[in-house]
Enzyme design. Structure first.
Site, PDB file in Angstrom:
ATOM      1  N   ASN A   4     -10.742  15.905 -53.856  1.00 33.39           N
ATOM      2  CA  ASN A   4     -12.062  16.413 -53.511  1.00 33.39           C
ATOM      3  C   ASN A   4     -12.899  16.527 -54.599  1.00 33.39           C
ATOM      4  O   ASN A   4     -12.883  17.405 -55.442  1.00 33.39           O
ATOM      5  CB  ASN A   4     -11.964  17.924 -52.693  1.00 33.39           C
ATOM      6  CG  ASN A   4     -13.018  18.248 -52.399  1.00 33.39           C
ATOM      7  OD1 ASN A   4     -14.056  17.635 -52.303  1.00 33.39           O
ATOM      8  ND2 ASN A   4     -13.124  19.551 -51.946  1.00 33.39           N
ATOM      9  N   HIS A  94     -13.949  23.775 -45.640  1.00 31.98           N
ATOM     10  CA  HIS A  94     -13.743  24.016 -47.125  1.00 31.98           C
ATOM     11  C   HIS A  94     -14.217  25.506 -47.247  1.00 31.98           C
ATOM     12  O   HIS A  94     -15.056  25.818 -46.599  1.00 31.98           O
ATOM     13  CB  HIS A  94     -14.375  22.993 -48.045  1.00 31.98           C
ATOM     14  CG  HIS A  94     -13.623  23.274 -49.258  1.00 31.98           C
ATOM     15  ND1 HIS A  94     -14.219  24.247 -50.303  1.00 31.98           N
ATOM     16  CD2 HIS A  94     -12.782  22.721 -50.035  1.00 31.98           C
ATOM     17  CE1 HIS A  94     -13.512  24.057 -51.572  1.00 31.98           C
ATOM     18  NE2 HIS A  94     -12.529  23.188 -51.259  1.00 31.98           N
ATOM     19  N   GLU A  96     -15.771  26.709 -49.754  1.00 28.21           N
ATOM     20  CA  GLU A  96     -16.741  26.803 -50.371  1.00 28.21           C
ATOM     21  C   GLU A  96     -18.092  26.470 -49.258  1.00 28.21           C
ATOM     22  O   GLU A  96     -19.274  27.116 -49.258  1.00 28.21           O
ATOM     23  CB  GLU A  96     -17.096  25.677 -51.578  1.00 28.21           C
ATOM     24  CG  GLU A  96     -16.278  25.904 -52.752  1.00 28.21           C
ATOM     25  CD  GLU A  96     -15.629  24.912 -53.565  1.00 28.21           C
ATOM     26  OE1 GLU A  96     -16.158  23.456 -53.446  1.00 28.21           O
ATOM     27  OE2 GLU A  96     -15.079  25.179 -54.269  1.00 28.21           O
ATOM     28  N   GLY A 172     -10.478  26.504 -58.568  1.00 29.95           N
ATOM     29  CA  GLY A 172     -11.252  26.570 -59.905  1.00 29.95           C
ATOM     30  C   GLY A 172     -10.783  27.515 -60.823  1.00 29.95           C
ATOM     31  O   GLY A 172     -11.769  27.644 -61.693  1.00 29.95           O
TER      32      GLY A 172
END
Ligand code: 13P
Length: 255
Positions: A4, A94, A96, A172
């Site tokens: 991704n 997702h 996010e 992340g």
């Protein structure tokens, strides 16, 4: 196994990265690992051209779509449009998107249905925040997300899905979930699928782990029972590291 790219790579750097990946991945690894790449919308057409012209056995993916096939939704891209570009996998829900764009479980469900309606495979993301994990609310959160995504769907539709367990605190951050925590959460997701859609669907569904996956931790994640693949963010941006992840996956199991 999916890469991704999030909001990274314009169409020119995307082309260079996919070409480099073509040189870095061995044909033998492709035979055992099902790989998809999810560029931003502006690079999908370019990546499609490279994959198809070089006959690379990588599936094209997208990161999101709208839930309607067409209409007055300025700025949006529909699943029907993605299908025309030979996109096979579309990420929906997702974290996010849920966090920064306010996507509710209902919106995620509508997007999942749009992807299925257009004959593509949804990769449905679920996962808890650090606060939820610390409060012991992980199961509750996963259960609500999985239930909203699949309850009432035909067993044969659920069987085609990819579900991605992506704990938000691991995305992340460089702090991957432990193999034990990931195994437990993926096991819970599979048991929810069994409850909601039947044993057949729970066996067929593929479950990925995502969150700080890198070439070093891929093999141990994939060796764990019930983790069928990985959803990779940062480490999929460079051809060398994504190729190393594909090769680690090819060596460990049928991811
Ligand atoms: P990172 O691999 O960068 O942690 O991102 C994971 C992710 O969100 C993939 O969808």
């Amino acid at each position: 196994m999916s890469g991704n790219w999030k909001m990274n790579h314009d169409h020119l750097t995307a082309i260079r990265t996919v070409q480099a990946l073509g040189f870095a991945v061995s044909a033998k690894d492709y035979r055992v690992v099902d790989v998809s790449l999810h560029p931003p919308f502006t690079a999908i057409r370019s990546v499609q051209t490279v994959l198809e012209s070089d006959e690379m056995p990588i599936s094209l993916g997208a990161q999101d779509c709208h839930f309607e096939d067409k209409g007055a939704f300025t700025g949006e891209v529909s699943a029907a449009m993605l299908a025309k570009l030979h996109v096979k996998y579309v990420i929906v829900g997702h974290s996010e998107r849920r966090m920064y764009f306010g996507e509710s479980n209902e919106v995620v469900r509508a997007k999942l249905e749009a992807v299925l309606r257009n004959h593509m495979v949804p990769i449905v993301c679920v996962g808890e925040t650090l606060d939820e994990r610390e409060e012991g609310a992980t199961s509750e959160r996963l259960s609500a997300q999985v239930t909203a995504a699949i309850s009432g769907l035909a067993e044969e539709s659920v069987s085609q899905l990819v579900l991605a367990y992506e704990p938000i605190w691991a995305i992340g951050t460089g702090l991957s979930a432990s193999v034990e925590d990931a195994t437990q959460a993926c096991g819970l997701i599979r048991s929810l699928v069994a409850e909601l859609s039947g044993e057949g669907a729970s066996r067929a569904v593929r479950i990925q782990y995502g969150g700080s996956v890198n070439p070093q931790n891929t093999a141990e994640m994939l060796a764990a029972a019930g983790i069928d693949g990985v959803l990779v963010g940062g480490a999929s941006l460079e051809a060398a590291s994504f190729a190393a992840i594909i090769s680690a996956a090819a060596g460990s199991s049928d991811a």
